[in-house]
Scaffold this motif. Structure first.
Motif, PDB file in Angstrom:
ATOM      1  N   THR A   1     -13.690   4.269   1.435  1.00 45.16           N
ATOM      2  CA  THR A   1     -14.526   3.064   1.308  1.00 45.16           C
ATOM      3  C   THR A   1     -15.257   2.760   2.604  1.00 45.16           C
ATOM      4  O   THR A   1     -16.272   2.053   2.592  1.00 45.16           O
ATOM      5  N   ALA A   2     -14.764   3.280   3.717  1.00 46.91           N
ATOM      6  CA  ALA A   2     -15.423   3.081   5.012  1.00 46.91           C
ATOM      7  C   ALA A   2     -16.419   4.199   5.309  1.00 46.91           C
ATOM      8  O   ALA A   2     -16.976   4.248   6.415  1.00 46.91           O
ATOM      9  N   GLY A   3     -16.626   5.095   4.343  1.00 45.03           N
ATOM     10  CA  GLY A   3     -17.561   6.196   4.549  1.00 45.03           C
ATOM     11  C   GLY A   3     -17.006   7.313   5.404  1.00 45.03           C
ATOM     12  O   GLY A   3     -17.776   8.095   5.971  1.00 45.03           O
ATOM     13  N   LEU A   4     -15.690   7.405   5.490  1.00 41.82           N
ATOM     14  CA  LEU A   4     -15.034   8.397   6.339  1.00 41.82           C
ATOM     15  C   LEU A   4     -14.367   9.476   5.505  1.00 41.82           C
ATOM     16  O   LEU A   4     -13.878   9.210   4.400  1.00 41.82           O
ATOM     17  N   PRO A   5     -14.308  10.707   6.016  1.00 39.52           N
ATOM     18  CA  PRO A   5     -13.513  11.731   5.338  1.00 39.52           C
ATOM     19  C   PRO A   5     -12.028  11.454   5.525  1.00 39.52           C
ATOM     20  O   PRO A   5     -11.628  10.751   6.457  1.00 39.52           O
ATOM     21  N   VAL A   6     -11.229  11.989   4.637  1.00 42.29           N
ATOM     22  CA  VAL A   6      -9.774  11.805   4.723  1.00 42.29           C
ATOM     23  C   VAL A   6      -9.224  12.762   5.780  1.00 42.29           C
ATOM     24  O   VAL A   6      -9.566  13.950   5.789  1.00 42.29           O
ATOM     25  N   PRO A   7      -8.386  12.277   6.690  1.00 44.09           N
ATOM     26  CA  PRO A   7      -7.866  13.151   7.753  1.00 44.09           C
ATOM     27  C   PRO A   7      -6.843  14.146   7.215  1.00 44.09           C
ATOM     28  O   PRO A   7      -6.266  13.949   6.140  1.00 44.09           O
ATOM     29  N   PRO A   8      -6.597  15.214   7.960  1.00 45.53           N
ATOM     30  CA  PRO A   8      -5.537  16.153   7.580  1.00 45.53           C
ATOM     31  C   PRO A   8      -4.172  15.523   7.821  1.00 45.53           C
ATOM     32  O   PRO A   8      -4.063  14.476   8.472  1.00 45.53           O
ATOM     33  N   LYS A   9      -3.147  16.161   7.296  1.00 46.69           N
ATOM     34  CA  LYS A   9      -1.792  15.695   7.564  1.00 46.69           C
ATOM     35  C   LYS A   9      -1.491  15.888   9.043  1.00 46.69           C
ATOM     36  O   LYS A   9      -1.733  16.950   9.609  1.00 46.69           O
TER      37      LYS A   9
ATOM     38  N   ILE B   1       0.838  -1.197   0.000  1.00 45.85           N
ATOM     39  CA  ILE B   1       0.000   0.000   0.000  1.00 45.85           C
ATOM     40  C   ILE B   1       0.872   1.246   0.000  1.00 45.85           C
ATOM     41  O   ILE B   1       1.809   1.370   0.799  1.00 45.85           O
ATOM     42  N   ARG B   2       0.571   2.154  -0.906  1.00 46.55           N
ATOM     43  CA  ARG B   2       1.258   3.434  -0.981  1.00 46.55           C
ATOM     44  C   ARG B   2       0.427   4.518  -0.299  1.00 46.55           C
ATOM     45  O   ARG B   2      -0.782   4.354  -0.105  1.00 46.55           O
ATOM     46  N   ARG B   3       1.076   5.624   0.014  1.00 45.70           N
ATOM     47  CA  ARG B   3       0.356   6.732   0.658  1.00 45.70           C
ATOM     48  C   ARG B   3      -0.824   7.178  -0.208  1.00 45.70           C
ATOM     49  O   ARG B   3      -1.902   7.471   0.304  1.00 45.70           O
ATOM     50  N   ALA B   4      -0.633   7.204  -1.514  1.00 48.20           N
ATOM     51  CA  ALA B   4      -1.695   7.649  -2.420  1.00 48.20           C
ATOM     52  C   ALA B   4      -2.900   6.719  -2.403  1.00 48.20           C
ATOM     53  O   ALA B   4      -3.999   7.109  -2.818  1.00 48.20           O
ATOM     54  N   ASP B   5      -2.725   5.481  -1.934  1.00 44.01           N
ATOM     55  CA  ASP B   5      -3.841   4.534  -1.843  1.00 44.01           C
ATOM     56  C   ASP B   5      -4.720   4.802  -0.628  1.00 44.01           C
ATOM     57  O   ASP B   5      -5.871   4.355  -0.581  1.00 44.01           O
ATOM     58  N   CYS B   6      -4.175   5.491   0.366  1.00 46.05           N
ATOM     59  CA  CYS B   6      -4.855   5.612   1.659  1.00 46.05           C
ATOM     60  C   CYS B   6      -6.184   6.366   1.598  1.00 46.05           C
ATOM     61  O   CYS B   6      -7.163   5.920   2.223  1.00 46.05           O
TER      62      CYS B   6
END
Length: 272
Positions: free
Chosen positions: A181-189, A170-175
């Motif tokens: 897919t879990a219905g969650l927003p992407v966290p900040p850095k 898994i790469r960072r860009a995959d995260c």
């Protein structure tokens, strides 16, 4: 008597993309960890958006999937909580805490990762049974594109480091995709709110979008230099520019961009 205690397993949760993707993967049964440890370096020191995300999204998600996301803090011998910002403000410059840059652009020493991440997590691991004879398995959120940061030889005596995202390629860009897919927003850095590993454009964005946060970072730099000046020592900076953060974006000068390839903490405890 020989101990039959099963080795402890825990994931070092940094609050960023890789850690959150790992939490989702654990909920999906793709990685074998049900305990995630978030070493909070201080509500006055962490990126406040990270704190909000962990408490509003990560912890409820973990609870809903029978996972434990445990928030840890550093405590002094008297029981008081210590944060990175408190140490800087209160230490009278006696200890180098964050990796500030010297006037020549070279990085100085630091104690933040060791004191506020590694030791804090280690205290919990040892309190829950980790020993050199029965080490805990501690997973780090290093992704395939950051494989150079993986170094199992840096493990403490009571732990064995492992890298499940590398095993899954898994790469960072995959995260972000995994998280969504879990219905969650992407966290900040994730990072300390005044971390010198932040890039110039990130400082500029903070100044423009959240001037109160930028002001607090300026105060950290100025506090350190006030104490250094009292000792007759040269100033240090939160960037490699050799200029005070408060004046970095004034005067219309062209901004130096030679620090845009900063990789930050190199061992996986931060920015994951």
């Amino acid at each position: 008597m020989t101990s039959t205690q099963s080795p402890l397993r825990a994931f070092s949760f940094g609050g960023g993309w890789q850690s959150m993707a790992a939490l989702v993967l654990a909920a999906q049964g793709r990685i074998d960890f049900d305990t995630f440890l978030f070493a909070n370096v201080g509500d006055d020191s962490e990126n406040p958006d990270t704190i909000t995300y962990v408490r509003d999204y990560a912890q409820p998600f973990a609870a809903a999937h029978n996972l434990k996301l445990i928030e840890l803090e550093r405590h002094l011998r008297g029981g008081q909580t210590e944060t990175i910002r408190q140490r800087i403000i209160n230490s009278n410059g006696s200890r180098q805490t964050i990796p500030v840059f010297l006037s020549n652009g070279k990085p100085g020493g630091r104690a933040c990762t060791y004191d506020f991440k590694i030791l804090v997590t280690g205290k919990w691991l040892k309190a829950n049974g980790a020993t050199p004879q029965n080490p805990a398995t501690v997973a780090m959120g290093i992704s395939l594109d950051e494989i150079g940061r993986a170094n199992a030889g840096k493990a403490m005596p009571y732990e064995r480091l492992t890298y499940p995202l590398l095993d899954l390629k898994i790469r960072r860009a995959d995260c972000p995709r995994i998280i969504r897919t879990a219905g969650l927003p992407v966290p900040p850095k994730s990072s300390c709110d005044f971390c010198p590993m932040r890039k110039i454009p990130e400082w500029q964005a903070m100044r423009e979008k959240n001037p109160a946060r930028f002001e607090r970072a300026c105060q950290v730099e100025e506090t350190i230099n006030h104490h250094l000046a009292a000792k007759g020592k040269r100033p240090v900076y939160l960037t490699r520019t050799g200029r005070p953060l408060r004046h970095l974006f004034k005067g219309g000068d062209q901004l130096p961009l030679f620090d845009t390839d900063n990789e930050g903490c190199d061992n996986g405890w931060c920015t994951t």
